[in-house]
Design a protein around this motif. Structure first.
Motif, PDB file in Angstrom:
ATOM      1  N   LEU A   1       7.589  36.800 120.985  1.00 23.26           N
ATOM      2  CA  LEU A   1       7.752  35.754 122.029  1.00 23.26           C
ATOM      3  C   LEU A   1       7.267  34.418 121.788  1.00 23.26           C
ATOM      4  O   LEU A   1       7.009  33.541 122.620  1.00 23.26           O
ATOM      5  N   THR A   2       6.900  34.067 120.294  1.00 25.66           N
ATOM      6  CA  THR A   2       6.498  32.999 120.331  1.00 25.66           C
ATOM      7  C   THR A   2       7.600  32.019 119.180  1.00 25.66           C
ATOM      8  O   THR A   2       8.294  32.859 118.481  1.00 25.66           O
ATOM      9  N   ARG A   3       7.494  30.752 119.158  1.00 22.60           N
ATOM     10  CA  ARG A   3       8.147  30.242 118.150  1.00 22.60           C
ATOM     11  C   ARG A   3       7.675  29.984 116.860  1.00 22.60           C
ATOM     12  O   ARG A   3       8.391  30.213 115.648  1.00 22.60           O
ATOM     13  N   SER A   4       6.289  29.447 116.834  1.00 20.99           N
ATOM     14  CA  SER A   4       5.791  29.396 115.411  1.00 20.99           C
ATOM     15  C   SER A   4       4.722  30.217 115.056  1.00 20.99           C
ATOM     16  O   SER A   4       3.796  30.435 115.866  1.00 20.99           O
ATOM     17  N   PRO A   5       4.462  30.365 113.719  1.00 23.26           N
ATOM     18  CA  PRO A   5       3.416  31.340 113.261  1.00 23.26           C
ATOM     19  C   PRO A   5       2.179  30.724 113.141  1.00 23.26           C
ATOM     20  O   PRO A   5       1.993  29.558 113.066  1.00 23.26           O
ATOM     21  N   LEU A   6       1.216  31.558 113.180  1.00 24.39           N
ATOM     22  CA  LEU A   6      -0.191  31.458 112.894  1.00 24.39           C
ATOM     23  C   LEU A   6      -0.354  31.106 111.422  1.00 24.39           C
ATOM     24  O   LEU A   6       0.568  31.829 110.629  1.00 24.39           O
ATOM     25  N   SER A   7      -0.861  30.078 110.931  1.00 25.63           N
ATOM     26  CA  SER A   7      -0.978  30.009 109.321  1.00 25.63           C
ATOM     27  C   SER A   7      -2.410  29.759 108.898  1.00 25.63           C
ATOM     28  O   SER A   7      -3.269  29.044 109.369  1.00 25.63           O
ATOM     29  N   ILE A   8      -2.958  30.591 108.003  1.00 26.58           N
ATOM     30  CA  ILE A   8      -4.202  30.620 107.424  1.00 26.58           C
ATOM     31  C   ILE A   8      -4.018  30.264 106.041  1.00 26.58           C
ATOM     32  O   ILE A   8      -3.345  31.170 105.104  1.00 26.58           O
TER      33      ILE A   8
ATOM     34  N   GLN B   1       5.945  42.303 107.352  1.00 29.06           N
ATOM     35  CA  GLN B   1       5.490  43.716 108.051  1.00 29.06           C
ATOM     36  C   GLN B   1       4.794  43.555 109.476  1.00 29.06           C
ATOM     37  O   GLN B   1       4.297  42.357 109.768  1.00 29.06           O
ATOM     38  N   ARG B   2       5.020  44.337 110.339  1.00 32.33           N
ATOM     39  CA  ARG B   2       4.653  44.603 111.816  1.00 32.33           C
ATOM     40  C   ARG B   2       3.036  44.549 111.588  1.00 32.33           C
ATOM     41  O   ARG B   2       2.463  45.376 110.915  1.00 32.33           O
ATOM     42  N   GLY B   3       2.470  44.137 112.799  1.00 34.48           N
ATOM     43  CA  GLY B   3       1.070  44.107 112.853  1.00 34.48           C
ATOM     44  C   GLY B   3       0.373  43.721 114.318  1.00 34.48           C
ATOM     45  O   GLY B   3       1.287  43.223 115.060  1.00 34.48           O
ATOM     46  N   HIS B   4      -0.823  43.601 114.383  1.00 35.46           N
ATOM     47  CA  HIS B   4      -1.551  43.212 115.449  1.00 35.46           C
ATOM     48  C   HIS B   4      -2.608  42.248 115.304  1.00 35.46           C
ATOM     49  O   HIS B   4      -3.470  42.383 114.239  1.00 35.46           O
TER      50      HIS B   4
ATOM     51  N   GLY C   1       3.169  41.370 116.240  1.00 36.02           N
ATOM     52  CA  GLY C   1       4.009  40.542 115.819  1.00 36.02           C
ATOM     53  C   GLY C   1       4.103  40.846 114.055  1.00 36.02           C
ATOM     54  O   GLY C   1       4.019  42.078 113.810  1.00 36.02           O
ATOM     55  N   ASP C   2       4.628  39.831 113.434  1.00 34.96           N
ATOM     56  CA  ASP C   2       4.934  40.138 111.972  1.00 34.96           C
ATOM     57  C   ASP C   2       4.138  38.989 111.355  1.00 34.96           C
ATOM     58  O   ASP C   2       4.061  37.916 111.684  1.00 34.96           O
ATOM     59  N   CYS C   3       3.809  39.802 109.961  1.00 37.40           N
ATOM     60  CA  CYS C   3       2.773  39.116 109.237  1.00 37.40           C
ATOM     61  C   CYS C   3       3.684  39.131 107.610  1.00 37.40           C
ATOM     62  O   CYS C   3       4.293  40.109 107.487  1.00 37.40           O
ATOM     63  N   TRP C   4       3.313  37.905 107.053  1.00 39.94           N
ATOM     64  CA  TRP C   4       3.588  37.863 105.769  1.00 39.94           C
ATOM     65  C   TRP C   4       3.072  36.737 104.987  1.00 39.94           C
ATOM     66  O   TRP C   4       2.452  35.804 105.670  1.00 39.94           O
ATOM     67  N   ILE C   5       3.197  36.700 103.877  1.00 36.52           N
ATOM     68  CA  ILE C   5       2.573  35.628 102.857  1.00 36.52           C
ATOM     69  C   ILE C   5       4.063  34.766 102.016  1.00 36.52           C
ATOM     70  O   ILE C   5       4.586  35.351 101.707  1.00 36.52           O
ATOM     71  N   GLU C   6       3.737  33.391 102.432  1.00 38.04           N
ATOM     72  CA  GLU C   6       4.659  32.404 102.068  1.00 38.04           C
ATOM     73  C   GLU C   6       4.133  31.053 101.675  1.00 38.04           C
ATOM     74  O   GLU C   6       3.157  30.641 102.484  1.00 38.04           O
ATOM     75  N   ASP C   7       4.070  30.697 100.335  1.00 36.89           N
ATOM     76  CA  ASP C   7       3.834  29.562  99.767  1.00 36.89           C
ATOM     77  C   ASP C   7       2.031  29.474  99.987  1.00 36.89           C
ATOM     78  O   ASP C   7       1.482  28.592 100.320  1.00 36.89           O
ATOM     79  N   ASP C   8       1.260  30.613  99.746  1.00 41.03           N
ATOM     80  CA  ASP C   8       0.053  30.962  99.422  1.00 41.03           C
ATOM     81  C   ASP C   8      -0.589  30.566 100.932  1.00 41.03           C
ATOM     82  O   ASP C   8      -1.612  30.119 101.030  1.00 41.03           O
ATOM     83  N   VAL C   9       0.284  30.933 101.855  1.00 42.56           N
ATOM     84  CA  VAL C   9      -0.325  30.807 103.282  1.00 42.56           C
ATOM     85  C   VAL C   9       0.207  31.975 104.050  1.00 42.56           C
ATOM     86  O   VAL C   9       1.242  32.660 103.814  1.00 42.56           O
TER      87      VAL C   9
ATOM     88  N   ARG D   1       1.050  34.120 106.971  1.00 40.68           N
ATOM     89  CA  ARG D   1       1.600  33.730 108.371  1.00 40.68           C
ATOM     90  C   ARG D   1       1.764  34.907 109.215  1.00 40.68           C
ATOM     91  O   ARG D   1       1.957  35.926 108.746  1.00 40.68           O
ATOM     92  N   PHE D   2       1.552  34.667 110.460  1.00 38.78           N
ATOM     93  CA  PHE D   2       1.443  35.715 111.513  1.00 38.78           C
ATOM     94  C   PHE D   2       2.270  35.372 112.789  1.00 38.78           C
ATOM     95  O   PHE D   2       1.831  34.363 113.327  1.00 38.78           O
TER      96      PHE D   2
END
Length: 118
Positions: free
Chosen positions: A47-54, A4-7, A32-40, A42-43
Protein backbone atom coordinates in the motif's frame (compact mmCIF):
# COMPACT_ATOMS: atom_id res chain seq x y z
CA UNK A 1 18.78 -11.55 -4.36
CA UNK A 2 15.42 -12.22 -5.96
CA UNK A 3 12.29 -10.39 -4.90
CA UNK A 4 10.74 -11.97 -1.83
CA UNK A 5 8.09 -11.25 0.77
CA UNK A 6 9.13 -10.02 4.19
CA UNK A 7 8.44 -7.80 7.16
CA UNK A 8 10.15 -4.48 7.90
CA UNK A 9 10.51 -4.06 11.68
CA UNK A 10 11.72 -0.46 11.80
CA UNK A 11 14.98 1.44 12.14
CA UNK A 12 16.68 2.19 15.46
CA UNK A 13 19.11 5.02 16.18
CA UNK A 14 22.36 4.06 17.97
CA UNK A 15 21.02 0.58 18.81
CA UNK A 16 18.31 1.87 21.16
CA UNK A 17 14.99 0.11 20.56
CA UNK A 18 13.02 3.04 21.99
CA UNK A 19 14.71 5.58 19.71
CA UNK A 20 13.40 5.00 16.18
CA UNK A 21 14.45 6.88 13.06
CA UNK A 22 11.48 8.85 11.69
CA UNK A 23 12.76 10.36 8.44
CA UNK A 24 13.04 9.17 4.83
CA UNK A 25 10.05 6.82 5.13
CA UNK A 26 11.88 4.55 7.60
CA UNK A 27 9.43 4.99 10.49
CA UNK A 28 6.40 2.94 9.37
CA UNK A 29 6.70 -0.81 9.81
CA UNK A 30 4.95 -3.42 7.73
CA UNK A 31 4.79 -6.30 5.30
CA UNK A 32 6.08 -6.00 1.77
CA UNK A 33 8.55 -7.12 -0.87
CA UNK A 34 12.34 -7.00 -0.55
CA UNK A 35 14.99 -7.12 -3.30
CA UNK A 36 18.46 -5.85 -4.18
CA UNK A 37 18.77 -3.59 -7.20
CA UNK A 38 21.81 -1.54 -8.28
CA UNK A 39 23.67 -2.32 -5.00
CA UNK A 40 20.75 -0.97 -2.94
CA UNK A 41 18.49 -3.04 -0.70
CA UNK A 42 14.93 -2.02 -1.43
CA UNK A 43 11.81 -2.83 0.59
CA UNK A 44 8.39 -1.72 -0.63
CA UNK A 45 5.71 -1.96 2.02
CA UNK A 46 2.29 -2.94 0.76
CA UNK A 47 0.00 0.00 0.00
CA UNK A 48 2.95 2.37 -0.54
CA UNK A 49 4.30 3.74 -3.81
CA UNK A 50 8.03 4.02 -3.23
CA UNK A 51 10.35 1.52 -1.56
CA UNK A 52 12.72 2.08 1.35
CA UNK A 53 16.27 2.21 0.06
CA UNK A 54 19.43 1.25 1.96
CA UNK A 55 22.65 1.63 -0.06
CA UNK A 56 24.74 -1.46 0.66
CA UNK A 57 27.92 0.66 0.53
CA UNK A 58 26.82 2.32 3.79
CA UNK A 59 26.18 -0.98 5.61
CA UNK A 60 29.09 -2.03 7.80
CA UNK A 61 27.55 -4.93 9.79
CA UNK A 62 24.84 -7.53 9.26
CA UNK A 63 23.55 -9.31 12.40
CA UNK A 64 20.83 -11.70 13.48
CA UNK A 65 18.52 -11.24 16.45
CA UNK A 66 15.32 -12.48 18.02
CA UNK A 67 13.88 -8.95 18.33
CA UNK A 68 14.33 -5.52 16.79
CA UNK A 69 12.93 -2.03 17.47
CA UNK A 70 10.73 -3.32 20.27
CA UNK A 71 9.33 -6.20 18.24
CA UNK A 72 9.91 -9.89 19.04
CA UNK A 73 10.30 -12.07 15.97
CA UNK A 74 9.32 -15.50 17.31
CA UNK A 75 10.75 -18.64 15.73
CA UNK A 76 12.39 -16.74 12.87
CA UNK A 77 15.24 -14.28 13.10
CA UNK A 78 15.50 -10.56 12.46
CA UNK A 79 18.17 -9.63 9.95
CA UNK A 80 19.69 -6.34 11.12
CA UNK A 81 21.59 -4.02 8.81
CA UNK A 82 23.77 -1.56 10.74
CA UNK A 83 24.58 1.44 8.56
CA UNK A 84 25.41 5.14 8.57
CA UNK A 85 22.99 7.79 7.32
CA UNK A 86 23.04 11.57 7.87
CA UNK A 87 25.60 11.25 10.67
CA UNK A 88 23.57 8.63 12.58
CA UNK A 89 24.30 4.97 13.15
CA UNK A 90 21.10 3.20 12.18
CA UNK A 91 19.98 -0.40 12.56
CA UNK A 92 17.21 -1.52 10.19
CA UNK A 93 15.51 -4.85 10.88
CA UNK A 94 13.83 -7.24 8.48
CA UNK A 95 12.28 -10.70 8.72
CA UNK A 96 12.85 -12.38 5.37
CA UNK A 97 12.75 -16.07 6.33
CA UNK A 98 10.69 -18.37 8.54
CA UNK A 99 13.51 -20.29 10.26
CA UNK A 100 16.80 -19.43 11.95
CA UNK A 101 18.97 -21.56 9.58
CA UNK A 102 17.47 -19.83 6.53
CA UNK A 103 18.10 -16.43 8.14
CA UNK A 104 21.73 -17.39 8.89
CA UNK A 105 22.20 -18.38 5.24
CA UNK A 106 20.71 -15.09 4.07
CA UNK A 107 22.99 -13.13 6.44
CA UNK A 108 25.98 -14.95 4.94
CA UNK A 109 24.88 -13.95 1.44
CA UNK A 110 24.44 -10.31 2.49
CA UNK A 111 27.84 -10.21 4.24
CA UNK A 112 29.52 -11.60 1.14
CA UNK A 113 27.79 -9.04 -1.07
CA UNK A 114 28.68 -6.16 1.27
CA UNK A 115 32.32 -7.25 1.54
CA UNK A 116 32.62 -6.90 -2.25
CA UNK A 117 32.22 -3.10 -1.79
CA UNK A 118 35.28 -2.80 0.42
Amino acid sequence: MERQRGHYLGTEIDGKWHKRYRQDGLFARGLGDCWIEDDVLRFRRYLTRSPLSIPLRRVHTVDLGTWHAGRWVGSGRAIKLIWKHNGNQLSSGFVLTRTAPEAARRVGELRELISSFR
